[in-house]
Design a protein around this motif. Structure first.
Motif, short mmCIF file in Angstrom:
data_model
loop_
_atom_site.label_atom_id
_atom_site.label_comp_id
_atom_site.label_asym_id
_atom_site.label_seq_id
_atom_site.Cartn_x
_atom_site.Cartn_y
_atom_site.Cartn_z
N ASP A 91 0.82 -1.20 0.00
CA ASP A 91 0.00 0.00 0.00
C ASP A 91 0.87 1.27 0.00
N PHE A 92 2.15 1.11 -0.32
CA PHE A 92 3.05 2.26 -0.35
C PHE A 92 2.97 2.97 -1.70
N GLY A 105 14.34 3.85 2.06
CA GLY A 105 13.26 2.89 1.93
C GLY A 105 12.49 3.06 0.65
N GLY A 106 11.40 2.33 0.53
CA GLY A 106 10.65 2.43 -0.72
C GLY A 106 9.39 1.61 -0.73
N GLY A 107 9.03 1.18 -1.95
CA GLY A 107 9.87 1.06 -3.11
C GLY A 107 11.06 0.12 -2.87
N THR A 108 11.98 0.18 -3.81
CA THR A 108 13.14 -0.70 -3.74
C THR A 108 14.41 0.11 -4.00
N PRO A 109 14.96 0.74 -2.93
CA PRO A 109 16.18 1.53 -3.13
C PRO A 109 17.40 0.68 -3.48
N GLU A 119 -7.38 -1.90 1.46
CA GLU A 119 -8.45 -1.79 0.46
C GLU A 119 -7.94 -1.47 -0.93
N ARG A 120 -6.93 -0.61 -1.03
CA ARG A 120 -6.49 -0.13 -2.35
C ARG A 120 -5.58 -1.11 -3.08
N THR A 121 -5.14 -2.15 -2.41
CA THR A 121 -4.18 -3.08 -3.00
C THR A 121 -4.87 -4.16 -3.83
N ALA A 122 -4.07 -4.92 -4.57
CA ALA A 122 -4.61 -6.04 -5.35
C ALA A 122 -5.26 -7.07 -4.42
N PHE A 123 -4.64 -7.31 -3.25
CA PHE A 123 -5.23 -8.23 -2.28
C PHE A 123 -6.56 -7.69 -1.76
N GLY A 124 -6.61 -6.39 -1.52
CA GLY A 124 -7.84 -5.77 -1.03
C GLY A 124 -8.98 -5.93 -2.02
N VAL A 169 11.83 12.79 2.52
CA VAL A 169 12.07 13.28 1.16
C VAL A 169 11.90 12.13 0.17
N GLY A 170 11.57 12.49 -1.07
CA GLY A 170 11.24 11.49 -2.08
C GLY A 170 9.72 11.45 -2.25
N PRO A 171 9.23 11.02 -3.40
CA PRO A 171 7.79 11.05 -3.70
C PRO A 171 6.95 10.31 -2.65
N GLY A 172 6.00 11.04 -2.06
CA GLY A 172 5.07 10.45 -1.10
C GLY A 172 5.60 10.30 0.31
N ALA A 173 6.82 10.73 0.59
CA ALA A 173 7.40 10.56 1.92
C ALA A 173 6.72 11.46 2.93
#
Length: 390
Positions: A31-32, A72-76, A206-211, A274-278
């Motif tokens: 959900d990130f 973190g991430g994502g996959t840094p 809820e927003r994920t594929a599993f949700g 910092v970084g998108p959505g942080a």
């Protein structure tokens, strides 16, 4: 009576969180704020993150050097060591890093096998958080991971040779997972000798594929009682192995290997995001602010280039919101929190009658003004927090 401690701020820890939003594969439970990596030029985003750190500095005159830097991430771990070195240098140049600062990189097993780990260490990283998630191939396939159990085992072995301070992430309480299966899997993980293990119950967002699958009836989450049984088993197995829980989901062999960065979150310290959505929490002039960076990478980059920083929002938190957050986060670690910090912000006392009941039930301990949940109480953490919330 002793003076009440400060309610929040950098004296409880000061960290820097860098969010790298790209992943080779997006997991169905995630959900990130993440995006498919694809083939792209990472330079504009790396440059924006470095600039964002620089822009933060004059806004935070009360903050000294950082205790931790968390990538973190994502996959840094998709980034090259040279790119990671550039981010570490930017943090050092903008705020400074304490000589013993914890510098963590989240890494996937596939990346650990291909990366120059010595180069990563030379870049400044001194702690790995390895996203193993399971040692069972069918579970890894279910979780949408892009590695198998053999790769996970090889990655842990290779990582531990270079980074003694490594943490392993696992996800349990998967549909159909049995008590015995989980115990065997835990014992296998313990054999690798990692000094820190993070164990997370599978959460269906809820927003994920599993949700979406659960909403359509294509997936049935594990029952709460069964999850609780697995949680208790987890505590028993890891405590017996010398890795007691120092927080609801985190275990370490000693305080030296506890996550300093995450303790900043739980203890009510400050961190830059910092970084998108942080997200971040910043204390300035006695007030506390919640920051959230723009989620879309292109918008984030444009914001920074306009010298406005990557924030889409940095709002002053109301005292009641501060108090509730301090309580919710402060009850997660085994050490608990000084209730006076919460009461100072909320300008009201926590309900002593409820605390007395929780103590009598064995869910909580009270030592002077400090309150903490017991192992039994951590099973009920959300409910107990709601009952005490000002």
């Amino acid at each position: 009576m002793s003076q009440a401690p400060a309610p929040f701020g950098p004296e409880y820890g000061f960290g820097i969180y860098v969010h790298w939003p790209y992943c080779a594969k997006i997991c169905p439970y995630c959900d990130f704020n993440v995006y498919a990596a694809k083939d792209r030029d990472n330079s504009p985003l790396l440059s924006a993150i470095r600039k964002d750190l620089e822009i933060h500095r004059p806004r935070m005159p009360e903050h000294g050097k950082a205790d931790s830097l968390y990538l973190g991430g994502g996959t840094p771990s998709l980034l090259a060591p040279a790119d990671i070195a550039g981010l570490v240098t930017a943090a050092e140049d903008s705020f400074g890093l304490k000589p013993d600062a914890e510098i963590t990189l989240e890494a996937n097993p596939n990346d650990i096998l291909r990366m120059d780990l010595e180069g990563l260490k030379a870049a400044g990283v001194n702690r790995l958080s390895i996203g193993v998630q399971s040692l069972r191939d069918h579970a890894l396939a279910f979780l949408g991971r892009d590695h198998d159990s053999e790769i996970a085992r090889m990655a842990m072995t290779r990582a531990m040779k270079v980074f003694r301070n490594s943490s392993i992430d696992l996800i349990y309480a998967r549909p159909g997972q049995s008590h015995d299966e989980w115990q065997v899997e835990l014992e296998e993980i313990l054999d690798f000798g990692a000094p820190h293990i993070s164990l997370y119950e599978l959460t269906i967002e809820e927003r994920t594929a599993f949700g979406k699958a659960a909403a359509r009836g294509h997936m049935t989450p594990m029952e709460d009682d069964d999850q609780a049984d697995l949680y208790e088993l987890t505590q028993d197995v890891l405590s017996s192995a010398g890795l007691p829980a120092y927080e609801v989901s985190n275990h370490a062999v000693s305080e030296a290997y506890q996550s300093r960065h995450n303790k900043t979150y739980w203890n009510g310290g400050d961190w830059i995001g910092v970084g998108p959505g942080a997200h971040g929490r910043l204390s300035v002039g006695g007030n506390r602010y919640a920051s959230e960076a723009e989620r879309q990478p292109a918008t984030y980059i444009a914001n920074v280039q306009a010298l406005a920083s990557g924030w889409s929002d940095a709002s002053k938190l109301y005292p009641i919101d501060n108090a509730r957050e301090l309580l919710a986060m402060g009850l997660r670690p085994a050490t608990g929190i000084d209730r006076r910090r919460i009461e100072t912000v909320a300008d009201r006392a926590l309900p002593q009658t409820k605390i007395d009941v929780f103590v009598d039930e064995g869910w909580m301990v009270q030592d002077g003004s400090r309150i903490a949940l017991t192992a039994k109480g951590r099973l009920l953490a959300d409910a107990l927090t709601a009952e005490l919330s000002p």
